[in-house]
Design a protein around this motif. Structure first.
Motif, short mmCIF file in Angstrom:
data_model
loop_
_atom_site.label_atom_id
_atom_site.label_comp_id
_atom_site.label_asym_id
_atom_site.label_seq_id
_atom_site.Cartn_x
_atom_site.Cartn_y
_atom_site.Cartn_z
N UNK A 60 0.81 -1.22 0.00
CA UNK A 60 0.00 0.00 0.00
C UNK A 60 0.84 1.26 0.00
N UNK A 61 2.02 1.21 0.59
CA UNK A 61 2.90 2.38 0.56
C UNK A 61 3.20 2.76 -0.91
N UNK A 62 3.59 1.76 -1.71
CA UNK A 62 3.91 2.04 -3.11
C UNK A 62 2.65 2.39 -3.91
N UNK A 63 1.54 1.74 -3.53
CA UNK A 63 0.28 2.00 -4.21
C UNK A 63 -0.12 3.48 -4.10
N UNK A 64 0.06 4.03 -2.91
CA UNK A 64 -0.29 5.44 -2.69
C UNK A 64 0.58 6.33 -3.57
N UNK A 65 1.89 6.07 -3.59
CA UNK A 65 2.79 6.89 -4.40
C UNK A 65 2.49 6.75 -5.89
N UNK A 66 2.23 5.54 -6.33
CA UNK A 66 1.95 5.31 -7.76
C UNK A 66 0.64 6.00 -8.16
N UNK A 67 -0.34 5.95 -7.25
CA UNK A 67 -1.62 6.61 -7.56
C UNK A 67 -1.43 8.12 -7.71
N UNK A 68 -0.65 8.71 -6.82
CA UNK A 68 -0.37 10.15 -6.92
C UNK A 68 0.35 10.46 -8.24
N UNK A 69 1.32 9.61 -8.56
CA UNK A 69 2.10 9.83 -9.79
C UNK A 69 1.19 9.73 -11.01
N UNK A 74 11.22 -5.92 -5.40
CA UNK A 74 10.57 -6.18 -6.69
C UNK A 74 9.14 -6.72 -6.56
N UNK A 75 8.94 -7.73 -5.73
CA UNK A 75 7.61 -8.34 -5.68
C UNK A 75 6.57 -7.38 -5.11
N UNK A 76 6.97 -6.65 -4.08
CA UNK A 76 6.08 -5.66 -3.47
C UNK A 76 5.73 -4.58 -4.49
N UNK A 77 6.76 -4.10 -5.18
CA UNK A 77 6.54 -3.00 -6.14
C UNK A 77 5.71 -3.48 -7.33
N UNK A 97 9.11 10.06 -5.21
CA UNK A 97 9.13 9.51 -3.85
C UNK A 97 9.93 8.24 -3.63
N UNK A 98 10.46 7.62 -4.69
CA UNK A 98 11.29 6.42 -4.49
C UNK A 98 12.51 6.52 -5.40
N UNK A 99 13.63 6.98 -4.84
CA UNK A 99 14.86 7.03 -5.63
C UNK A 99 15.21 5.64 -6.13
N UNK A 100 15.78 5.56 -7.34
CA UNK A 100 16.24 4.27 -7.85
C UNK A 100 15.21 3.47 -8.63
N UNK A 101 14.04 4.05 -8.86
CA UNK A 101 12.96 3.33 -9.55
C UNK A 101 12.28 4.25 -10.57
N UNK A 102 12.21 3.80 -11.82
CA UNK A 102 11.41 4.56 -12.79
C UNK A 102 10.44 3.62 -13.50
N UNK A 103 9.31 4.20 -13.94
CA UNK A 103 8.33 3.43 -14.71
C UNK A 103 7.90 4.29 -15.91
N UNK A 104 8.06 3.73 -17.10
CA UNK A 104 7.66 4.44 -18.31
C UNK A 104 6.51 3.72 -18.98
N UNK A 105 5.68 4.50 -19.66
CA UNK A 105 4.56 3.93 -20.42
C UNK A 105 4.82 4.12 -21.91
N UNK A 159 0.75 -3.38 -10.58
CA UNK A 159 -0.39 -4.07 -11.18
C UNK A 159 -1.72 -3.52 -10.67
N UNK A 160 -1.72 -3.13 -9.40
CA UNK A 160 -2.98 -2.59 -8.84
C UNK A 160 -3.30 -1.21 -9.39
N UNK A 161 -2.27 -0.41 -9.68
CA UNK A 161 -2.52 1.00 -9.99
C UNK A 161 -2.58 1.29 -11.49
N UNK A 162 -1.66 0.75 -12.26
CA UNK A 162 -1.56 1.17 -13.66
C UNK A 162 -2.29 0.20 -14.59
#
Ligand code: SAH
Length: 389
Positions: free
Chosen positions: A75-84, A135-138, A109-117, A143-146
């Motif tokens: 959920x921590x990553x989910x919140x950040x991904x939703x904001x992004x 990796x598994x958590x992220x 909010x998370x150094x060292x990680x990028x996601x491109x579409x 998958x939940x957000x995008x």
């Protein structure tokens, strides 16, 4: 939870939300292993931040939260991904562009990680072993957000045992075609470290097309897949793309073809930039716009090139084959070179060459490459348009 103590005089830096934890700022760090979560504390043991260990640049890790009670879980990553994702709605809505960055490391909010579409195909890039341990958590949060058709990944750290590639979804046949500012480009998410296009340059490419391409002879150095040439070609008098790598010729031809431009009508040279300068001067070639977007470091046979030391030579060489009132587009993505010192190099080199010039535009990263307000290197891209009088 492990803790790491910040050296006395360095506490304020982290209280002011500097996101990268630098080795020299800690009393001791031998107990911290890649992927560990830890509390950053001051020398009286008071909590400053929650961070993870992931060695990158001068850093030992990145801050994730300023709230001791926050668990670093899905959920921590989910919140950040939703904001992004909410901040990128603009890019989903505009016409003519279907590739952009969804999550930009420390900026989001998370150094060292990028996601491109890339038109529904996501590319996750892991910049350290430490972030890869999540990796598994992220992935679960991704998958939940995008929304996505497929997910690919690339490792930006060295580890012989781990390779990137397909993660899940419907694998497309590469190359896929993406659109950016109404121009088409081939993209391959499963072929080496690069994808075919650098999404961070989209506004610079557009500026080139809109203001510095019409009826001009354009030279594009370090051209890779020809992205700058391709966007400029429709309005330009001619384009010339120069890159040392053999593969660049076919990739560039294909990108022209995608846009209805006959590749034979354009010039492509597989050549070292400095050799091309010699060749072009010998043949009295002259260009109205010269694009210089080099890698930070390059090695060719026994010669090395470094943006920090040699940018002036790139400019000097270009001036020899620049038309009167011609424009230079000078770019660098070196995070260790500040805009100020890059500008100084540009000005000093042009002054010493006796040029009278005007800086037209100074550009940086587009909005989807969100930067961190307290971490200057996150604004790594610098692009300067300068026209001679
Ligand atoms: N400007 C490109 C990206 C450049 S990537 C774009 O907009 O897409 C760096 C490119 O520089 C690579 O394709 C590499 O092959 C090329 N390169 C490295 N050293 C070179 C040299 N000495 N001369 C010409 N090209 C070089």
């Amino acid at each position: 939870m492990k803790t790491a103590t910040v050296n006395k005089g360095k506490e304020t830096k982290y209280l002011n939300q500097y996101p990268l934890i630098e080795e020299d700022d800690l009393y001791a760090h031998d107990h911290l292993k890649e992927g560990d979560l830890f509390y950053l504390v001051n020398d009286s043991g008071q909590y400053i931040a929650t961070a993870y260990v992931g060695r990158q640049h001068k850093g030992i890790g990145w801050v994730l939260s300023y709230d001791k009670d926050t668990d670093i879980n899905v959920s921590f990553f989910e919140v950040l991904f939703t904001e992004a994702l909410e901040a990128r709605q603009y890019f989903y809505q505009i016409e003519g562009t279907n590739a952009f960055r969804l999550f930009n490391s420390e900026g989001d909010g998370v150094g060292g990680l990028t996601i491109d579409n890339y038109d529904g195909h996501l590319l996750i890039q892991w910049y350290s072993k430490g972030i890869y341990k999540f990796r598994y958590t992220i992935l679960e949060a991704v998958k939940r957000v995008f929304d996505y058709t497929s997910i690919y990944e690339k490792m930006r750290f060295k580890d012989k045992a781990i390779t990137g590639g397909f993660v899940e979804g419907e694998a497309p046949a590469f190359p896929i075609v993406i659109e950016e500012n109404f121009t088409y480009y081939n993209v391959d998410l499963d072929d080496g470290p690069m994808t075919g296009i650098f999404l961070d340059q989209k506004e610079v490419r557009k500026k080139l097309r809109d203001q510095f391409a019409a009826d001009r002879d354009i030279l594009n150095l370090f051209s890779y897949t020809g992205a700058f040439s391709v966007i400029a070609a429709e309005d330009a008098q001619s384009t010339t793309s120069v890159d040392l790598a053999n593969r660049s010729r076919a990739l560039t031809e294909d990108n022209f073809g995608l846009n209805g431009i006959d590749p034979k009508s354009q010039y492509i040279y597989v050549m070292d930039t400095f050799d091309y300068y010699n060749y072009a001067s010998r043949h009295h070639k002259v260009y109205d716009t010269i694009v210089i977007d080099p890698p930070s470091f390059a090695r060719n046979k026994n010669k090395t090139f470094s943006v920090l030391k040699d940018y002036d030579k790139l400019i000097e060489g270009a001036l020899d084959i620049l038309a009167p009132q011609g424009t230079l587009l000078l770019c660098t993505n070196h995070s260790g070179l500040s805009l100020k010192s890059f500008k100084n190099t540009v000005k000093r080199t042009l002054d010493e060459a006796g040029m009278d010039y005007e800086i037209n535009e100074v550009m940086g990263l587009p909005k989807d490459f969100k930067t961190h307000p307290h971490y200057k290197p996150s604004k790594y891209l610098k692009a300067i348009f300068v026209t001679m009088n």
